[in-house]
Design an enzyme around this catalytic site. Structure first.
Site: not given
Length: 314
Positions: A137-139, A237
């Site tokens: 997962l993205d930060r 996103r």
């Protein structure tokens, strides 16, 4: 490949192949390769025995430079800001560790983050030195993420993602568009953008696909369910930003904003809500769900926040 150095505080050693070139000694090369460290720091690390060859022998500053040699070392980050959020373990068995990740915590060491990463925290806290992520997962994203305790089992779980046999659902807060007919299956071709850390949509055969559904609306904001059918970097996103409804507090889309540093006050309103699959070993169904919620105060200030990072909205 067996490393000649043991893991230290949950961190496995890194290695570097010495490239083609001529340097009078190893230290001269290292100073050029890692200018941000400086000669004094490199000498100090070598004096501690933290740089070794493949046999585990310590390397000293005057060691001859040998093209093609592999050196091993411990990566260090001198000043790391503590991230004041904790992960929650949802499930653990002989092979799987399922974690509910908070916003802002990176998955694994990279850039200025080392100890303050989910992987290293879990290795230390649970005494699991061989723990590895199955996906990422993205930060900025919170929610459910899978790790593997047994390195020999990791490939079987990763294959589920490659074969698209994993069902993932996300939730997001973003601007509401009256003219956007939902549910919507958004398909596009994604490629790396001009900035190495962003993606963009381009003409061509689609390679990304997301089902977008409306869960609720309050004023200028909407609560969306996102079901990605593919797993491209920043897919959710970018897809929402391309539709004119960028996810609330997104620092990258539709435009890259100034680095907010260690400001933890405005998390990206994106949550990996659930993940489901058939276990490759037991054959039984597995499903895990996050207990986190998106930022409720965001609903209270919809008129203010809905215009953040919206320079390309219609």
């Amino acid at each position: 490949m067996t490393a000649p150095l043991p893991a230290r505080e949950g961190i496995a050693p890194s290695y570097l192949w010495l490239p083609e070139g001529r340097w009078p000694d190893l230290l001269t090369f290292l100073v050029q390769r890692f200018p941000h460290l400086g000669e004094a720091v490199l000498r100090e690390r070598m004096a501690r025995g933290d740089l070794v060859d493949e046999a585990g022998r310590a390397l000293y500053p005057e060691h001859p430079y040998r093209q093609g040699m592999r050196i091993w070392y411990y990566r260090e980050v001198p000043t790391e800001t503590p991230i004041p959020f904790e992960a929650v373990v949802l499930h653990r068995d002989a092979r799987l560790l399922v974690v509910d990740k908070p916003h802002f915590l990176p998955m694994a060491p990279a850039g200025r983050f080392l100890q303050e990463t989910l992987l290293i925290r879990l290795r230390r806290q649970l005494d699991l030195p061989e723990l590895t992520p199955i996906h990422r997962l993205d930060r900025e994203t919170a929610g459910v993420v899978l790790f593997c305790l047994d390195p020999a089992s990791r490939g079987a779980y990763q294959s589920l993602f490659e074969r698209r046999e994993v069902s993932k659902q996300y939730e997001a807060l973003a601007r509401y568009r009256e003219d956007l007919m939902l549910p919507l299956l958004h398909r596009s071709r994604m490629e790396e953008g001009k900035d190495f850390f962003t993606m963009e949509e381009v003409a061509g055969e689609p390679n990304s696909e997301t089902l977008i559904e409306l869960l609720a609306r309050r004023g200028e904001l909407a609560h969306y369910r996102l079901s990605p059918q593919t797993g491209r970097k920043h897919q959710l996103r970018l897809h929402l930003a391309s539709l004119g409804i960028p996810i609330l507090n997104d620092p990258f889309y539709p435009v890259v904003l100034a680095d907010k540093g260690d400001d933890f006050s405005r998390p990206l309103q994106l949550l990996a809500r659930s993940i489901a699959f058939r276990d490759p070993y037991t054959g039984g169904p597995r499903q895990f769900e996050s207990s986190r919620t998106l930022d409720e105060p965001a609903w209270q200030t919809a008129g203010e926040v809905a215009v953040q990072n919206s320079s390309t909205l219609p």
